[in-house]
Design an enzyme around this catalytic site. Structure first.
Site, PDB file in Angstrom:
ATOM      1  N   LYS A 162      30.160 -30.007 -42.607  1.00 53.32           N
ATOM      2  CA  LYS A 162      30.622 -29.198 -43.746  1.00 53.32           C
ATOM      3  C   LYS A 162      31.841 -28.361 -43.343  1.00 53.32           C
ATOM      4  CE  LYS A 162      27.763 -30.878 -46.599  1.00 53.32           C
ATOM      5  NZ  LYS A 162      28.252 -31.815 -47.606  1.00 53.32           N
ATOM      6  N   SER A 218      28.421 -25.664 -47.964  1.00 49.76           N
ATOM      7  CA  SER A 218      27.098 -25.060 -47.798  1.00 49.76           C
ATOM      8  C   SER A 218      27.207 -23.694 -47.146  1.00 49.76           C
ATOM      9  CB  SER A 218      26.273 -25.992 -46.907  1.00 49.76           C
ATOM     10  OG  SER A 218      25.126 -25.352 -46.433  1.00 49.76           O
ATOM     11  N   ASP A 266      16.610 -21.298 -37.208  1.00 49.04           N
ATOM     12  CA  ASP A 266      16.585 -20.658 -38.522  1.00 49.04           C
ATOM     13  C   ASP A 266      17.391 -19.363 -38.521  1.00 49.04           C
ATOM     14  OD1 ASP A 266      15.439 -21.980 -40.632  1.00 49.04           O
ATOM     15  OD2 ASP A 266      13.384 -21.339 -40.202  1.00 49.04           O
ATOM     16  N   THR A 277       3.196 -24.374 -43.430  1.00 48.08           N
ATOM     17  CA  THR A 277       3.383 -23.400 -42.352  1.00 48.08           C
ATOM     18  C   THR A 277       4.609 -22.557 -42.668  1.00 48.08           C
ATOM     19  OG1 THR A 277       2.453 -24.944 -40.754  1.00 48.08           O
ATOM     20  CG2 THR A 277       3.739 -23.116 -39.864  1.00 48.08           C
ATOM     21  N   TYR A 318      27.153 -23.899 -51.467  1.00 52.00           N
ATOM     22  CA  TYR A 318      25.852 -23.683 -52.114  1.00 52.00           C
ATOM     23  C   TYR A 318      24.943 -22.887 -51.206  1.00 52.00           C
ATOM     24  CZ  TYR A 318      27.301 -28.264 -54.078  1.00 52.00           C
ATOM     25  OH  TYR A 318      27.987 -29.329 -54.607  1.00 52.00           O
ATOM     26  N   ASN A 370      19.454 -42.246 -50.433  1.00 49.59           N
ATOM     27  CA  ASN A 370      18.507 -41.121 -50.500  1.00 49.59           C
ATOM     28  C   ASN A 370      18.148 -40.806 -51.956  1.00 49.59           C
ATOM     29  OD1 ASN A 370      16.918 -39.237 -49.054  1.00 49.59           O
ATOM     30  ND2 ASN A 370      18.302 -37.590 -49.652  1.00 49.59           N
ATOM     31  N   PHE A 398       7.432 -20.486 -41.407  1.00 48.36           N
ATOM     32  CA  PHE A 398       8.051 -20.464 -40.079  1.00 48.36           C
ATOM     33  C   PHE A 398       8.440 -19.040 -39.667  1.00 48.36           C
ATOM     34  CE2 PHE A 398       9.510 -24.976 -41.284  1.00 48.36           C
ATOM     35  CZ  PHE A 398       8.378 -25.560 -40.712  1.00 48.36           C
ATOM     36  N   TYR A 422      25.116 -31.679 -38.795  1.00 47.68           N
ATOM     37  CA  TYR A 422      25.223 -31.596 -40.261  1.00 47.68           C
ATOM     38  C   TYR A 422      26.111 -30.414 -40.653  1.00 47.68           C
ATOM     39  CZ  TYR A 422      24.343 -30.326 -45.058  1.00 47.68           C
ATOM     40  OH  TYR A 422      24.541 -29.953 -46.368  1.00 47.68           O
TER      41      TYR A 422
HETATM   42  P1  NAD Z   1      20.822 -35.940 -52.066  1.00 46.97           P
HETATM   43  O1  NAD Z   1      20.526 -36.659 -50.801  1.00 46.97           O
HETATM   44  O2  NAD Z   1      19.744 -35.806 -53.079  1.00 46.97           O
HETATM   45  O3  NAD Z   1      22.086 -36.619 -52.796  1.00 46.97           O
HETATM   46  C1  NAD Z   1      23.108 -37.257 -52.092  1.00 46.97           C
HETATM   47  C2  NAD Z   1      23.307 -38.627 -52.729  1.00 46.97           C
HETATM   48  O4  NAD Z   1      24.374 -39.281 -52.049  1.00 46.97           O
HETATM   49  C3  NAD Z   1      22.074 -39.522 -52.603  1.00 46.97           C
HETATM   50  O5  NAD Z   1      21.768 -40.081 -53.881  1.00 46.97           O
HETATM   51  C4  NAD Z   1      22.495 -40.602 -51.605  1.00 46.97           C
HETATM   52  O6  NAD Z   1      21.895 -41.860 -51.899  1.00 46.97           O
HETATM   53  C5  NAD Z   1      23.998 -40.612 -51.789  1.00 46.97           C
HETATM   54  N1  NAD Z   1      24.764 -41.036 -50.605  1.00 46.97           N
HETATM   55  C6  NAD Z   1      24.620 -40.585 -49.325  1.00 46.97           C
HETATM   56  N2  NAD Z   1      25.508 -41.210 -48.527  1.00 46.97           N
HETATM   57  C7  NAD Z   1      26.237 -42.050 -49.320  1.00 46.97           C
HETATM   58  C8  NAD Z   1      27.307 -42.962 -49.093  1.00 46.97           C
HETATM   59  N3  NAD Z   1      27.809 -43.147 -47.864  1.00 46.97           N
HETATM   60  N4  NAD Z   1      27.812 -43.671 -50.120  1.00 46.97           N
HETATM   61  C9  NAD Z   1      27.299 -43.495 -51.367  1.00 46.97           C
HETATM   62  N5  NAD Z   1      26.285 -42.661 -51.651  1.00 46.97           N
HETATM   63  C10 NAD Z   1      25.770 -41.945 -50.642  1.00 46.97           C
HETATM   64  O7  NAD Z   1      21.400 -34.501 -51.660  1.00 46.97           O
HETATM   65  P2  NAD Z   1      21.688 -33.235 -52.569  1.00 46.97           P
HETATM   66  O8  NAD Z   1      20.680 -32.199 -52.247  1.00 46.97           O
HETATM   67  O9  NAD Z   1      21.901 -33.640 -53.974  1.00 46.97           O
HETATM   68  O10 NAD Z   1      23.055 -32.760 -51.913  1.00 46.97           O
HETATM   69  C11 NAD Z   1      24.311 -33.124 -52.449  1.00 46.97           C
HETATM   70  C12 NAD Z   1      25.414 -32.539 -51.586  1.00 46.97           C
HETATM   71  O11 NAD Z   1      25.266 -31.136 -51.520  1.00 46.97           O
HETATM   72  C13 NAD Z   1      25.457 -33.030 -50.154  1.00 46.97           C
HETATM   73  O12 NAD Z   1      26.795 -33.154 -49.770  1.00 46.97           O
HETATM   74  C14 NAD Z   1      24.780 -31.918 -49.388  1.00 46.97           C
HETATM   75  O13 NAD Z   1      25.202 -31.868 -48.060  1.00 46.97           O
HETATM   76  C15 NAD Z   1      25.255 -30.712 -50.169  1.00 46.97           C
HETATM   77  N6  NAD Z   1      24.374 -29.538 -50.051  1.00 46.97           N
HETATM   78  C16 NAD Z   1      23.061 -29.664 -50.357  1.00 46.97           C
HETATM   79  C17 NAD Z   1      22.223 -28.547 -50.233  1.00 46.97           C
HETATM   80  C18 NAD Z   1      20.740 -28.666 -50.505  1.00 46.97           C
HETATM   81  O14 NAD Z   1      19.988 -27.823 -49.999  1.00 46.97           O
HETATM   82  N7  NAD Z   1      20.280 -29.625 -51.281  1.00 46.97           N
HETATM   83  C19 NAD Z   1      22.746 -27.315 -49.821  1.00 46.97           C
HETATM   84  C20 NAD Z   1      24.113 -27.243 -49.533  1.00 46.97           C
HETATM   85  C21 NAD Z   1      24.930 -28.360 -49.661  1.00 46.97           C
HETATM   86  C1  WQD Z   2      14.067 -22.076 -46.393  1.00 49.25           C
HETATM   87  C2  WQD Z   2      13.157 -21.037 -45.769  1.00 49.25           C
HETATM   88  C3  WQD Z   2      12.409 -21.612 -43.558  1.00 49.25           C
HETATM   89  C4  WQD Z   2       9.959 -25.048 -44.731  1.00 49.25           C
HETATM   90  C5  WQD Z   2      18.620 -25.757 -45.249  1.00 49.25           C
HETATM   91  C6  WQD Z   2      19.760 -26.295 -44.429  1.00 49.25           C
HETATM   92  C7  WQD Z   2      21.061 -25.728 -44.888  1.00 49.25           C
HETATM   93  C8  WQD Z   2      21.252 -25.905 -46.395  1.00 49.25           C
HETATM   94  C9  WQD Z   2      20.069 -25.413 -47.155  1.00 49.25           C
HETATM   95  C10 WQD Z   2      22.422 -27.932 -46.884  1.00 49.25           C
HETATM   96  C11 WQD Z   2      13.462 -20.793 -44.298  1.00 49.25           C
HETATM   97  C12 WQD Z   2      11.240 -21.539 -44.522  1.00 49.25           C
HETATM   98  C13 WQD Z   2      10.803 -23.951 -44.760  1.00 49.25           C
HETATM   99  C14 WQD Z   2       8.599 -24.856 -44.336  1.00 49.25           C
HETATM  100  C15 WQD Z   2       9.035 -22.501 -44.101  1.00 49.25           C
HETATM  101  N1  WQD Z   2      21.360 -27.285 -46.752  1.00 49.25           N
HETATM  102  N2  WQD Z   2      10.338 -22.706 -44.457  1.00 49.25           N
HETATM  103  N3  WQD Z   2       8.190 -23.581 -44.049  1.00 49.25           N
HETATM  104  O1  WQD Z   2      16.702 -23.473 -43.725  1.00 49.25           O
HETATM  105  O2  WQD Z   2      17.745 -22.198 -45.610  1.00 49.25           O
HETATM  106  O3  WQD Z   2      18.585 -24.384 -45.076  1.00 49.25           O
HETATM  107  O4  WQD Z   2      18.885 -26.025 -46.639  1.00 49.25           O
HETATM  108  O5  WQD Z   2      23.550 -27.580 -46.657  1.00 49.25           O
HETATM  109  O6  WQD Z   2      22.064 -26.378 -44.177  1.00 49.25           O
HETATM  110  O7  WQD Z   2      19.545 -25.955 -43.074  1.00 49.25           O
HETATM  111  O8  WQD Z   2      16.324 -24.178 -46.135  1.00 49.25           O
HETATM  112  O9  WQD Z   2      14.373 -24.962 -47.385  1.00 49.25           O
HETATM  113  O10 WQD Z   2      14.573 -25.576 -44.941  1.00 49.25           O
HETATM  114  O11 WQD Z   2      14.078 -23.231 -45.575  1.00 49.25           O
HETATM  115  O12 WQD Z   2       8.610 -21.386 -43.831  1.00 49.25           O
HETATM  116  O13 WQD Z   2       7.808 -25.792 -44.270  1.00 49.25           O
HETATM  117  O14 WQD Z   2      11.812 -21.542 -45.805  1.00 49.25           O
HETATM  118  O15 WQD Z   2      12.057 -21.075 -42.323  1.00 49.25           O
HETATM  119  O16 WQD Z   2      13.234 -19.443 -44.055  1.00 49.25           O
HETATM  120  P1  WQD Z   2      17.304 -23.500 -45.043  1.00 49.25           P
HETATM  121  P2  WQD Z   2      14.799 -24.592 -46.025  1.00 49.25           P
END
Ligand code: NAD
Ligand code: WQD
Length: 345
Positions: free
Chosen positions: A154, A125, A298, A217, A178, A36, A219, A150
């Site tokens: 976590k 998360s 949501d 859109t 986060y 990714n 939501f 998903y």
């Molecule tokens: P991301 O997808 O940008 O980064 C994840 C990276 O891990 C990618 O580069 C992908 O190629 C790599 N990867 C995935 N599976 C792998 C595997 N099996 N072996 C080696 N590499 C692998 O995601 P991110 O937004 O940087 O998120 C990082 C972490 O934070 C994740 O664990 C995600 O669940 C968590 N997280 C993200 C958010 C968010 O909204 N971005 C929120 C809460 C928690």
């Molecule tokens: C944010 C707000 C949507 C897109 C997700 C994961 C959660 C965590 C964080 C990893 C919400 C609204 C969105 C659009 C919209 N990730 N929205 N139109 O839902 O807080 O959480 O990311 O752990 O597990 O579920 O983030 O960015 O999708 O949405 O109106 O096209 O934006 O309804 O209110 P969310 P999001």
């Protein structure tokens, strides 16, 4: 210099953490299968830091590769980001998510235990809280049953960590919960790279403004909030990255700790319409958007209580929502200019 293994270090959050670790005198080592992310992120990291860090390309489930990583150099700490993160996809492919996120964590913990690594940070998360009964959420706020595979990975991940540490091994760990990471490095050298149609709000906003999507859109406009749209705690990825370095420093100096969870947010919430307004004001672009139906699953509103991160990590956020929107927009424009290498579909 201490070596910190950053799994998923080519990803959105991981790449910013790699930069911050370097700034704080650590030697980050990246492991990523690029499932990714793109190799071009390594160029961005080099442009910021002037350094090329060691990269192991491969899957965290590959124990042979992991053992090669851990036996080639002393690993002083692990920051474990590598995971799949698309909520909708996890509903369609639960086993893929459990294998990657849950078995992936087990795989990392096995080598961490074998090579006697002392410190680990796990990416958790705010999704573990579901829709909380009261706000802001503290780390003691009860977890709700996960509403997606998903989210469940976590919750299970936190439990696996806690059980492993309670078994008496010589490991300290923090699960950082986060809230909603947004923004990009202010240089626009690295940022979020949503492959395909973005699920998250901010990339959707910037892609719409850039003309890649017709309209956004919103939501749902009938939630019980000040303007009817959902509330989230949006945190700049630079602040989030900083919290990881502070957590590593904390683990290195705090001897009583075994396992802890810490919220990483700003402490305040914004509605979707406020995010759009902040985008329009900073970018001077008019966003094409409409209010649509609610998105199933949501959460109406959530934001963090951040006392614990302030107290333990001596950390708090520095960046505003406006700065985050401005950095996201700058990054989107850079991506558009490089569309031959980093395309969207
Ligand atoms: P991301 O997808 O940008 O980064 C994840 C990276 O891990 C990618 O580069 C992908 O190629 C790599 N990867 C995935 N599976 C792998 C595997 N099996 N072996 C080696 N590499 C692998 O995601 P991110 O937004 O940087 O998120 C990082 C972490 O934070 C994740 O664990 C995600 O669940 C968590 N997280 C993200 C958010 C968010 O909204 N971005 C929120 C809460 C928690
Ligand atoms: C944010 C707000 C949507 C897109 C997700 C994961 C959660 C965590 C964080 C990893 C919400 C609204 C969105 C659009 C919209 N990730 N929205 N139109 O839902 O807080 O959480 O990311 O752990 O597990 O579920 O983030 O960015 O999708 O949405 O109106 O096209 O934006 O309804 O209110 P969310 P999001």
């Amino acid at each position: 210099m201490k070596n910190i293994l950053v799994t998923g270090g080519a990803g959105y959050i991981g790449s910013h953490v790699v930069v911050k670790l370097h700034e704080h005198g650590y030697n980050p080592i990246i492991m990523d299968d690029f499932s990714n992310s793109r190799h071009s992120v390594l160029e961005g990291i080099k442009n910021i830091t002037g350094k090329s860090f060691k990269v192991y390309e491969g899957d965290i489930l590959d124990q042979k590769l992991l053992k090669e990583v851990f036996s080639s150099q002393k690993i002083d700490g692990v920051i474990h980001f590598a995971a799949k993160k698309a909520v909708g996809e996890s509903v369609d492919k639960p086993l893929y998510y459990y294998k990657n996120n849950v078995s992936g964590l087990v795989s990392i913990l096995e080598v961490v235990q074998e090579y006697k690594v002392k410190n680990l940070i796990f990416s958790s998360s705010c999704t573990v809280y579901g829709q909380p009964d009261s706000l802001p959420v503290t780390e003691e706020t009860p977890k709700k049953p996960a509403n997606s595979p998903y989210g469940n990975t976590k919750q299970i991940g936190e439990e696996i960590l806690e059980d492993t540490i309670n078994s008496g091994i010589d490991l300290k760990a923090i699960a950082l919960r986060y809230f909603n990471p947004i923004g990009a490095h202010p240089s626009a050298e690295i940022g979020e790279l949503p492959l395909g149609v973005p699920n998250n709000l901010v990339p959707f906003i910037t892609q719409t403004a850039a003309g890649l999507r017709e309209s956004l859109t919103v939501f749902g406009g009938d939630y019980n909030t000040q303007d009817g749209t959902c509330i989230r705690d949006y945190i700049h990825v630079m602040d989030l990255a900083d919290a990881h370095v502070r957590s590593i420093e904390y683990l290195e100096t705090e001897y009583d700790l075994n396992f802890d969870v810490i919220n990483v947010g700003t402490g305040s919430g914004n509605t979707v319409l406020e995010v759009i307004k902040a985008f329009e004001e900073t970018s001077k672009e008019k966003l094409n958007f409409k209010i649509g139906p609610r998105r199933p699953g949501d959460v109406e509103k959530i934001y963090a209580q951040v006392d614990k991160s302030k107290r333990l990590l001596k950390w708090q956020t520095q960046y505003s929502l406006e700065q985050a929107m401005s950095d996201s927009w700058k990054w989107q424009q850079k991506l558009a200019n490089n569309s031959s290498t980093d395309s969207v579909s």
